[in-house]
Scaffold this motif. Structure first.
Motif, PDB file in Angstrom:
ATOM      1  N   SER A   2       7.604   6.206 -20.546  1.00 26.63           N
ATOM      2  CA  SER A   2       6.389   5.772 -21.214  1.00 26.63           C
ATOM      3  C   SER A   2       5.739   6.929 -21.947  1.00 26.63           C
ATOM      4  O   SER A   2       5.962   8.095 -21.656  1.00 26.63           O
ATOM      5  CB  SER A   2       5.407   5.207 -20.175  1.00 26.63           C
ATOM      6  N   THR A   4       2.535   7.601 -21.997  1.00 23.51           N
ATOM      7  CA  THR A   4       1.467   8.201 -21.209  1.00 23.51           C
ATOM      8  C   THR A   4       2.041   8.918 -19.990  1.00 23.51           C
ATOM      9  O   THR A   4       2.849   8.349 -19.254  1.00 23.51           O
ATOM     10  CB  THR A   4       0.470   7.134 -20.739  1.00 23.51           C
ATOM     11  N   VAL A   5       1.631  10.159 -19.788  1.00 23.72           N
ATOM     12  CA  VAL A   5       2.071  10.934 -18.629  1.00 23.72           C
ATOM     13  C   VAL A   5       0.867  11.174 -17.729  1.00 23.72           C
ATOM     14  O   VAL A   5      -0.154  11.703 -18.167  1.00 23.72           O
ATOM     15  CB  VAL A   5       2.693  12.279 -19.050  1.00 23.72           C
ATOM     16  N   SER A   6       0.979  10.774 -16.462  1.00 27.16           N
ATOM     17  CA  SER A   6      -0.116  10.914 -15.504  1.00 27.16           C
ATOM     18  C   SER A   6       0.107  12.125 -14.606  1.00 27.16           C
ATOM     19  O   SER A   6       1.228  12.611 -14.458  1.00 27.16           O
ATOM     20  CB  SER A   6      -0.224   9.650 -14.646  1.00 27.16           C
ATOM     21  N   CYS A  35      10.737   7.272  -7.344  1.00 27.69           N
ATOM     22  CA  CYS A  35      11.202   8.177  -8.396  1.00 27.69           C
ATOM     23  C   CYS A  35      12.636   8.582  -8.059  1.00 27.69           C
ATOM     24  O   CYS A  35      12.849   9.404  -7.163  1.00 27.69           O
ATOM     25  CB  CYS A  35      10.296   9.399  -8.486  1.00 27.69           C
ATOM     26  N   HIS A  54       9.576  10.124 -12.996  1.00 28.29           N
ATOM     27  CA  HIS A  54       9.240   8.788 -13.493  1.00 28.29           C
ATOM     28  C   HIS A  54       9.372   7.781 -12.358  1.00 28.29           C
ATOM     29  O   HIS A  54      10.403   7.725 -11.680  1.00 28.29           O
ATOM     30  CB  HIS A  54      10.169   8.391 -14.641  1.00 28.29           C
ATOM     31  N   SER A  55       8.309   7.012 -12.121  1.00 21.38           N
ATOM     32  CA  SER A  55       8.303   5.993 -11.081  1.00 21.38           C
ATOM     33  C   SER A  55       8.847   4.683 -11.635  1.00 21.38           C
ATOM     34  O   SER A  55       8.272   4.123 -12.585  1.00 21.38           O
ATOM     35  CB  SER A  55       6.875   5.789 -10.554  1.00 21.38           C
ATOM     36  N   LEU A  58       6.236   1.744 -10.730  1.00 23.96           N
ATOM     37  CA  LEU A  58       4.966   1.802 -11.461  1.00 23.96           C
ATOM     38  C   LEU A  58       5.158   1.896 -12.974  1.00 23.96           C
ATOM     39  O   LEU A  58       4.193   1.797 -13.727  1.00 23.96           O
ATOM     40  CB  LEU A  58       4.144   3.013 -10.986  1.00 23.96           C
ATOM     41  N   LYS A  59       6.432   2.102 -13.397  1.00 21.87           N
ATOM     42  CA  LYS A  59       6.731   2.214 -14.829  1.00 21.87           C
ATOM     43  C   LYS A  59       5.860   3.284 -15.488  1.00 21.87           C
ATOM     44  O   LYS A  59       5.290   3.096 -16.559  1.00 21.87           O
ATOM     45  CB  LYS A  59       6.523   0.873 -15.543  1.00 21.87           C
ATOM     46  N   ARG A  60       5.785   4.427 -14.822  1.00 22.83           N
ATOM     47  CA  ARG A  60       4.900   5.484 -15.306  1.00 22.83           C
ATOM     48  C   ARG A  60       5.555   6.848 -15.094  1.00 22.83           C
ATOM     49  O   ARG A  60       6.221   7.060 -14.088  1.00 22.83           O
ATOM     50  CB  ARG A  60       3.564   5.418 -14.563  1.00 22.83           C
ATOM     51  N   SER A  61       5.337   7.735 -16.040  1.00 19.26           N
ATOM     52  CA  SER A  61       5.841   9.103 -15.929  1.00 19.26           C
ATOM     53  C   SER A  61       4.744  10.016 -15.405  1.00 19.26           C
ATOM     54  O   SER A  61       3.550   9.802 -15.676  1.00 19.26           O
ATOM     55  CB  SER A  61       6.327   9.605 -17.290  1.00 19.26           C
ATOM     56  N   TYR A  62       5.154  11.038 -14.642  1.00 19.07           N
ATOM     57  CA  TYR A  62       4.218  11.974 -14.035  1.00 19.07           C
ATOM     58  C   TYR A  62       4.640  13.406 -14.336  1.00 19.07           C
ATOM     59  O   TYR A  62       5.827  13.702 -14.467  1.00 19.07           O
ATOM     60  CB  TYR A  62       4.174  11.783 -12.517  1.00 19.07           C
TER      61      TYR A  62
END
Length: 210
Positions: A2, A4-6, A35, A54-55, A58-62
């Motif tokens: 994604s 957006t990176v959290s 992950c 990347h989870s 949660l479909k989210r990158s960290y």
């Protein structure tokens, strides 16, 4: 990946010793659930670390970068990947009885860094604290230290940079999800003296209730 990176939640606790290196370390947990090893990279150095992951659920990158208060010995440090987080035991380089006053070199408080109350003990109560399996590597399926990992890093360059967990496999992950830190636990903790505990400062001594 994604756009957006959290920043992941980071939990920490510590032990110290002026005479025994194995009892002089930092507990660090980077909370990123689901992950896979192929989507996780960790660059651990004496002065700090950088993490990317990347989870899937949660479909989210960290991503997060940490500069430590003092140096660690990356060759004697341990890393373990669970379904809910990446757990590390970082060996402090300097043998010292006193605790680090904080995890990070910069004293500025950051919202993502919190005290791991499940692992924290007061400085003068360390001898009474139970031994931790992760610190001693008991029950971890022979998880390698950072020195052993160097042979599995493939083409990763210099100073243990760019560790690719796809090279490390997923051994020892079964049954460990129950031990991972629940993201909401810290929010339910009663306030102590100030808010330092939630933002990475070493907490004040907690009075034991008789």
């Amino acid at each position: 990946m994604s756009a957006t990176v959290s920043t992941p939640e980071v939990l920490w606790a510590q032990r110290s010793s002026a005479t025994e290196a194995a009892k002089n370390f930092i507990y660090l947990t980077i909370s990123v659930p689901d992950c896979p090893p192929s989507a996780l990279k960790l660059d651990l150095k004496p002065t700090g670390l950088s993490f990317q992951g990347h989870s899937d659920s949660l479909k989210r990158s960290y991503a997060v970068e940490l500069e430590f208060f003092a140096e660690i010995d990356e060759k004697e440090s341990k890393i373990h990947h669970t379904p809910k987080s990446v757990e590390l035991v970082l060996r402090k380089k300097e043998l010292k009885e006193e605790f680090w006053p904080r995890l990070l070199k910069d004293s500025k408080k950051v919202h993502f860094l919190k005290t791991d109350f499940d692992k924290w003990v007061d400085e003068d109560e360390q001898d009474e604290a139970p031994e931790d399996d992760m610190a001693n590597m008991g029950g971890m399926g022979g998880m390698p230290g950072m020195g052993d990992m160097s042979s599995m890093m493939g083409g990763a360059g210099g100073d243990f940079g760019g560790i690719d967990f796809s090279k490390l496999g997923g051994a020892g992950m079964e049954g460990l999800g129950e031990d991972a830190e629940d993201d909401d636990d810290d929010e339910e903790m009663p306030g102590l003296d100030g808010e330092d505990e939630e933002e990475g400062e070493a907490p004040a001594k907690i009075q034991e209730i008789k």
